[in-house]
Design a protein around this motif. Structure first.
Motif, mmCIF file in Angstrom:
data_model
loop_
_atom_site.group_PDB
_atom_site.id
_atom_site.type_symbol
_atom_site.label_atom_id
_atom_site.label_comp_id
_atom_site.label_asym_id
_atom_site.label_seq_id
_atom_site.Cartn_x
_atom_site.Cartn_y
_atom_site.Cartn_z
ATOM 1 N N ARG A 8 6.499 -2.855 1.270
ATOM 2 C CA ARG A 8 6.262 -1.638 0.498
ATOM 3 C C ARG A 8 4.761 -1.403 0.456
ATOM 4 O O ARG A 8 4.022 -2.188 -0.126
ATOM 5 C CB ARG A 8 6.830 -1.754 -0.912
ATOM 6 N N SER A 9 4.337 -0.332 1.116
ATOM 7 C CA SER A 9 2.915 -0.015 1.212
ATOM 8 C C SER A 9 2.652 1.335 0.566
ATOM 9 O O SER A 9 3.395 2.298 0.780
ATOM 10 C CB SER A 9 2.486 0.030 2.687
ATOM 11 N N ARG A 10 1.584 1.398 -0.234
ATOM 12 C CA ARG A 10 1.193 2.657 -0.865
ATOM 13 C C ARG A 10 -0.312 2.860 -0.707
ATOM 14 O O ARG A 10 -1.116 2.057 -1.183
ATOM 15 C CB ARG A 10 1.564 2.665 -2.358
ATOM 16 N N SER A 11 -0.654 3.919 0.016
ATOM 17 C CA SER A 11 -2.052 4.320 0.227
ATOM 18 C C SER A 11 -2.897 3.192 0.821
ATOM 19 O O SER A 11 -4.098 3.089 0.547
ATOM 20 C CB SER A 11 -2.685 4.800 -1.094
ATOM 21 N N ASP A 26 1.604 4.978 3.640
ATOM 22 C CA ASP A 26 2.775 4.772 2.786
ATOM 23 C C ASP A 26 3.931 4.353 3.688
ATOM 24 O O ASP A 26 4.235 5.046 4.663
ATOM 25 C CB ASP A 26 3.153 6.043 2.027
#
Length: 321
Positions: A8-11, A26
């Motif tokens: 889970r990747s965000r920014s 993302d």
């Protein structure tokens, strides 16, 4: 409660000096899936794989692997294995000795022999277990690297061009093995330049361009975005076929586009698949036999080229996860 997400990747953003290697990525990759990572050279694929393997850390954003936030320290996260830019092997040790050394370092203890033999059998290298990898072909080294990664019994397996150097039989074997791992609940992330491998192996794909995600979702959704394709049509009467192409709504006649050799008995038509379906009906109605029909490039490759060249962005089905 255990997370069902492998990644889970965000920014997520990564710099190398003044170069932005990843620009606000993302991404969600669930467990139980083979996920393809594709993009042109310099798109950021290697950088992202390095983050997943703990070889580097992001400068901004958040990254969770197997439900745990990745801290700003180097080191492979627990439950993760794989290789980047080819596997690292001891050339003077045999295949079996390479795996035994790695297993011992990981503290496998009394079961190391059985686990090594199982890993060699899984990748089809039992017959050359006592040979040294310095004499191996590229494909055999790739398989030995995969065997080494499997020793960790990973829940997230990260592989960079795992099909490099594999003959068709070995490729089918490895594809089957990776599919079995995903069916057993692991996540497999595969970076590849080969669109046929991605289409055959992956259920979802993420397309990177200039460090950004331009698409992430089902392979079928990406392939459907190709729109108008060039189709190579082989018939019993090319002259009539050319006329029928010109009369079919939505189609245009193309003269040997890039990558297609000009042939007297081949007609190249450009248009959507619905118009090509109508073309087949009209050719049969005109008494012309259709002996061959297919896109000059795969729909997946066409979508890849269109998105990376235009810089446009597509959302996955159902929006962001």
């Amino acid at each position: 409660m255990e997370s069902s997400a492998a990644v889970r990747s965000r920014s997520t953003t990564k710099y190398y000096g003044d170069v932005v290697a990843l620009d606000g990525v993302d991404l969600d990759i669930p467990l139980g899936q083979v996920h393809g990572l594709v993009g042109p050279n310099g798109a950021g694929k290697t950088t992202l794989l390095g983050l997943l393997l703990g070889l580097s850390v992001a400068d901004r954003g958040t990254l969770e692997i197997l439900g745990s936030p990745v801290r700003r320290v180097l080191g492979t996260p627990g439950g993760v294995s794989g290789f980047l830019d080819g596997p690292g092997l001891y050339p003077s040790l045999t295949a079996r000795q390479n795996l035994a050394a790695l297993a011992a370092l990981r503290g496998h203890g009394a079961h190391v022999t059985r686990e090594v033999e199982d890993a060699l059998e899984q990748v089809g290298l039992s017959d050359v277990a006592d040979d040294r990898p310095r004499g191996f072909s590229l494909g055999m080294r790739q398989r030995l690297g995969l065997a080494a990664a499997l020793l960790a019994r990973p829940r997230l397996l990260v592989l960079d061009e795992p099909s490099n150097g594999l003959d068709p039989a070995a490729k089918r074997h490895i594809h089957g093995l990776l599919g079995e791992l995903a069916a057993g609940g692991a996540a497999v992330v595969v970076s590849s330049h080969h669109m046929d491998d991605v289409a055959a192996l992956c259920s979802e794909v993420t397309l990177l361009s200039n460090g950004r995600v331009v698409f992430s979702g089902p392979v079928e959704k990406l392939a459907a975005e190709s729109g108008r394709l060039d189709y190579r049509v082989v018939t019993s009467d090319p002259a009539v076929a050319r006329r029928v192409v010109g009369e079919t709504p939505g189609l245009e006649l193309v003269s040997a586009p890039g990558g297609v050799r000009a042939e007297d008995d081949v007609v190249v038509a450009r248009g959507p698949v619905s118009a090509v379906d109508e073309l087949v009906v009209r050719l049969v109605g005109a008494g012309v036999a259709v002996r061959g029909l297919g896109p000059t490039v795969t729909p997946l490759e066409a979508a890849f080229l269109a998105l990376t060249e235009s810089g446009s962005t597509l959302a996955p089905l159902g929006g962001p996860r």
